[in-house]
Design a protein around this motif. Sequence first.
Motif, PDB file in Angstrom:
ATOM      1  N   SER A   1     115.967  21.619  40.965  1.00 49.99           N
ATOM      2  CA  SER A   1     116.524  20.755  42.008  1.00 49.99           C
ATOM      3  C   SER A   1     117.722  21.405  42.695  1.00 49.99           C
ATOM      4  O   SER A   1     117.889  21.296  43.910  1.00 49.99           O
ATOM      5  CB  SER A   1     116.919  19.400  41.420  1.00 49.99           C
ATOM      6  OG  SER A   1     117.956  19.536  40.467  1.00 49.99           O
TER       7      SER A   1
ATOM      8  N   ALA B   1     117.034  24.757  47.394  1.00 51.83           N
ATOM      9  CA  ALA B   1     117.476  25.123  48.746  1.00 51.83           C
ATOM     10  C   ALA B   1     117.272  26.606  49.024  1.00 51.83           C
ATOM     11  O   ALA B   1     117.130  27.018  50.188  1.00 51.83           O
ATOM     12  CB  ALA B   1     118.940  24.758  48.936  1.00 51.83           C
TER      13      ALA B   1
ATOM     14  N   ASP C   1     110.562  22.311  48.744  1.00 48.20           N
ATOM     15  CA  ASP C   1     110.795  21.238  49.711  1.00 48.20           C
ATOM     16  C   ASP C   1     110.550  19.868  49.108  1.00 48.20           C
ATOM     17  O   ASP C   1     111.292  18.907  49.367  1.00 48.20           O
ATOM     18  CB  ASP C   1     109.909  21.419  50.950  1.00 48.20           C
ATOM     19  CG  ASP C   1     110.383  22.539  51.851  1.00 48.20           C
ATOM     20  OD1 ASP C   1     111.509  23.052  51.619  1.00 48.20           O
ATOM     21  OD2 ASP C   1     109.648  22.901  52.783  1.00 48.20           O
TER      22      ASP C   1
ATOM     23  N   LEU D   1     113.417  18.970  46.763  1.00 47.92           N
ATOM     24  CA  LEU D   1     114.585  18.491  47.493  1.00 47.92           C
ATOM     25  C   LEU D   1     114.409  17.038  47.922  1.00 47.92           C
ATOM     26  O   LEU D   1     115.355  16.240  47.860  1.00 47.92           O
ATOM     27  CB  LEU D   1     114.832  19.376  48.714  1.00 47.92           C
ATOM     28  CG  LEU D   1     115.325  20.796  48.408  1.00 47.92           C
ATOM     29  CD1 LEU D   1     115.217  21.669  49.647  1.00 47.92           C
ATOM     30  CD2 LEU D   1     116.767  20.764  47.904  1.00 47.92           C
ATOM     31  N   ARG D   2     113.215  16.697  48.342  1.00 48.74           N
ATOM     32  CA  ARG D   2     112.943  15.309  48.743  1.00 48.74           C
ATOM     33  C   ARG D   2     113.116  14.365  47.558  1.00 48.74           C
ATOM     34  O   ARG D   2     113.722  13.291  47.681  1.00 48.74           O
ATOM     35  CB  ARG D   2     111.519  15.182  49.304  1.00 48.74           C
ATOM     36  CG  ARG D   2     111.192  13.783  49.847  1.00 48.74           C
ATOM     37  CD  ARG D   2     109.717  13.602  50.093  1.00 48.74           C
ATOM     38  NE  ARG D   2     108.943  13.625  48.849  1.00 48.74           N
ATOM     39  CZ  ARG D   2     108.871  12.593  48.011  1.00 48.74           C
ATOM     40  NH1 ARG D   2     109.539  11.474  48.247  1.00 48.74           N
ATOM     41  NH2 ARG D   2     108.145  12.696  46.912  1.00 48.74           N
TER      42      ARG D   2
ATOM     43  N   THR E   1     122.085  25.710  50.988  1.00 47.85           N
ATOM     44  CA  THR E   1     122.168  24.248  50.991  1.00 47.85           C
ATOM     45  C   THR E   1     122.621  23.725  52.345  1.00 47.85           C
ATOM     46  O   THR E   1     122.181  22.658  52.799  1.00 47.85           O
ATOM     47  CB  THR E   1     123.121  23.773  49.884  1.00 47.85           C
ATOM     48  OG1 THR E   1     122.733  24.358  48.637  1.00 47.85           O
ATOM     49  CG2 THR E   1     123.083  22.262  49.731  1.00 47.85           C
ATOM     50  N   SER E   2     123.480  24.488  53.029  1.00 41.33           N
ATOM     51  CA  SER E   2     123.987  24.035  54.334  1.00 41.33           C
ATOM     52  C   SER E   2     122.909  24.052  55.409  1.00 41.33           C
ATOM     53  O   SER E   2     123.072  23.421  56.461  1.00 41.33           O
ATOM     54  CB  SER E   2     125.167  24.906  54.772  1.00 41.33           C
ATOM     55  OG  SER E   2     124.739  26.211  55.131  1.00 41.33           O
TER      56      SER E   2
ATOM     57  N   LEU F   1     119.979  22.754  55.019  1.00 40.29           N
ATOM     58  CA  LEU F   1     119.124  21.581  54.848  1.00 40.29           C
ATOM     59  C   LEU F   1     119.477  20.510  55.879  1.00 40.29           C
ATOM     60  O   LEU F   1     120.622  20.419  56.327  1.00 40.29           O
ATOM     61  CB  LEU F   1     119.295  21.010  53.434  1.00 40.29           C
ATOM     62  CG  LEU F   1     118.954  21.953  52.278  1.00 40.29           C
ATOM     63  CD1 LEU F   1     119.234  21.257  50.941  1.00 40.29           C
ATOM     64  CD2 LEU F   1     117.500  22.407  52.357  1.00 40.29           C
ATOM     65  N   PRO F   2     118.514  19.682  56.252  1.00 44.07           N
ATOM     66  CA  PRO F   2     118.806  18.618  57.215  1.00 44.07           C
ATOM     67  C   PRO F   2     119.714  17.548  56.620  1.00 44.07           C
ATOM     68  O   PRO F   2     119.673  17.286  55.408  1.00 44.07           O
ATOM     69  CB  PRO F   2     117.421  18.046  57.541  1.00 44.07           C
ATOM     70  CG  PRO F   2     116.582  18.365  56.347  1.00 44.07           C
ATOM     71  CD  PRO F   2     117.086  19.687  55.842  1.00 44.07           C
ATOM     72  N   TRP F   3     120.511  16.928  57.472  1.00 47.94           N
ATOM     73  CA  TRP F   3     121.381  15.841  57.030  1.00 47.94           C
ATOM     74  C   TRP F   3     120.583  14.545  56.922  1.00 47.94           C
ATOM     75  O   TRP F   3     119.761  14.248  57.787  1.00 47.94           O
ATOM     76  CB  TRP F   3     122.521  15.640  58.013  1.00 47.94           C
ATOM     77  CG  TRP F   3     123.615  16.650  57.872  1.00 47.94           C
ATOM     78  CD1 TRP F   3     123.705  17.866  58.487  1.00 47.94           C
ATOM     79  CD2 TRP F   3     124.780  16.537  57.047  1.00 47.94           C
ATOM     80  NE1 TRP F   3     124.847  18.521  58.111  1.00 47.94           N
ATOM     81  CE2 TRP F   3     125.538  17.724  57.224  1.00 47.94           C
ATOM     82  CE3 TRP F   3     125.266  15.546  56.194  1.00 47.94           C
ATOM     83  CZ2 TRP F   3     126.749  17.942  56.566  1.00 47.94           C
ATOM     84  CZ3 TRP F   3     126.466  15.758  55.531  1.00 47.94           C
ATOM     85  CH2 TRP F   3     127.194  16.949  55.718  1.00 47.94           C
TER      86      TRP F   3
ATOM     87  N   HIS G   1     125.372  14.160  50.369  1.00 50.54           N
ATOM     88  CA  HIS G   1     124.995  15.503  50.817  1.00 50.54           C
ATOM     89  C   HIS G   1     126.234  16.324  51.174  1.00 50.54           C
ATOM     90  O   HIS G   1     126.309  17.520  50.856  1.00 50.54           O
ATOM     91  CB  HIS G   1     124.058  15.401  52.019  1.00 50.54           C
ATOM     92  CG  HIS G   1     123.535  16.725  52.488  1.00 50.54           C
ATOM     93  ND1 HIS G   1     122.750  17.536  51.719  1.00 50.54           N
ATOM     94  CD2 HIS G   1     123.709  17.387  53.678  1.00 50.54           C
ATOM     95  CE1 HIS G   1     122.435  18.638  52.386  1.00 50.54           C
ATOM     96  NE2 HIS G   1     123.018  18.575  53.574  1.00 50.54           N
TER      97      HIS G   1
END
Length: 287
Positions: A47, A51, A86, A89-90, A141-142, A144-146, A156
């Motif tokens: 987890s 990213a 992916d 992350l979800r 990690t930065s 990734l979408p907000w 986040h």
Amino acid sequence: MTELEPALARTAWRTAEPIHGMIYFAPEAHQRYAALGMRERMGYFASRAAALGPVGAETVIATFFNFNPALVRAAIPAAWRIVAPDEMLRIRLEAADAALRRACEPDLLTSPDLAEAARLARRAAESASEYPEGRPLFAATSALPWPDEPHLVLWHAQTLLREFRGDGHVAALLLTGRSGIEALVLHAATGSVPAEVLRRTRGWSTAEWDSAVERLRSGGLLDAGDEPGLTEAGRTQRQWVEERTDLLALPAYAVLGTDGCARLVELAGRVSRAVFEAGLLNISRVT
């Protein structure tokens, strides 16, 4: 860059850290990882590393720094045969959502104060994103979408701020010549976290730990007590690392200024207290 006392930036990070850190202990996360078929610590490594993409064990060993490499290799890359990064992350975001909803009363979850805390933390995290050099876990990690909802924006943002500070901390440790296990032993010697907790959660054997203690004693950094404490040289080195870590974290928080950091401490502290009171930081859940 706005002048800001490093101690205030550290306080802002430390106060909000439970909002992110609970994801490593919350049953909402562990249950979801177990449902995928992930055993023991596999969910943690997958987890947090997701990213970076489907990387190998050596990349995780390098970026996580203080875990026993054997523990990492038992989890990575086997995790990617179970779930794609992916999707991992979800699932982690879904777990964070569920855990924070359980911890926070509805009035707090939808409050203007939480929304303001999210805006402040996001501003700091986005400022940090202008300084990705030498910070691989943060940089990944930065990208990734907000999320949209304020409590997840806050989670986040604190995730980003944690990895930003963490990458800087690793850089400072490397300059001292310390290995991952030696850094853990020195941390334990401060008395802030029990040695057994650090040893067990990072996967080191008693023999490996004792060997690191002896190396640090020989180097003059630990005393000869049954419960090793820091010598003057050990305290000096530890302080140097913490001061450099604080300085490296400043670009994230300087944009908020003194008043903004103080406000973040006030507001995020309420959410962190809710996390504590809900029992989401129970270390006994980590094998």
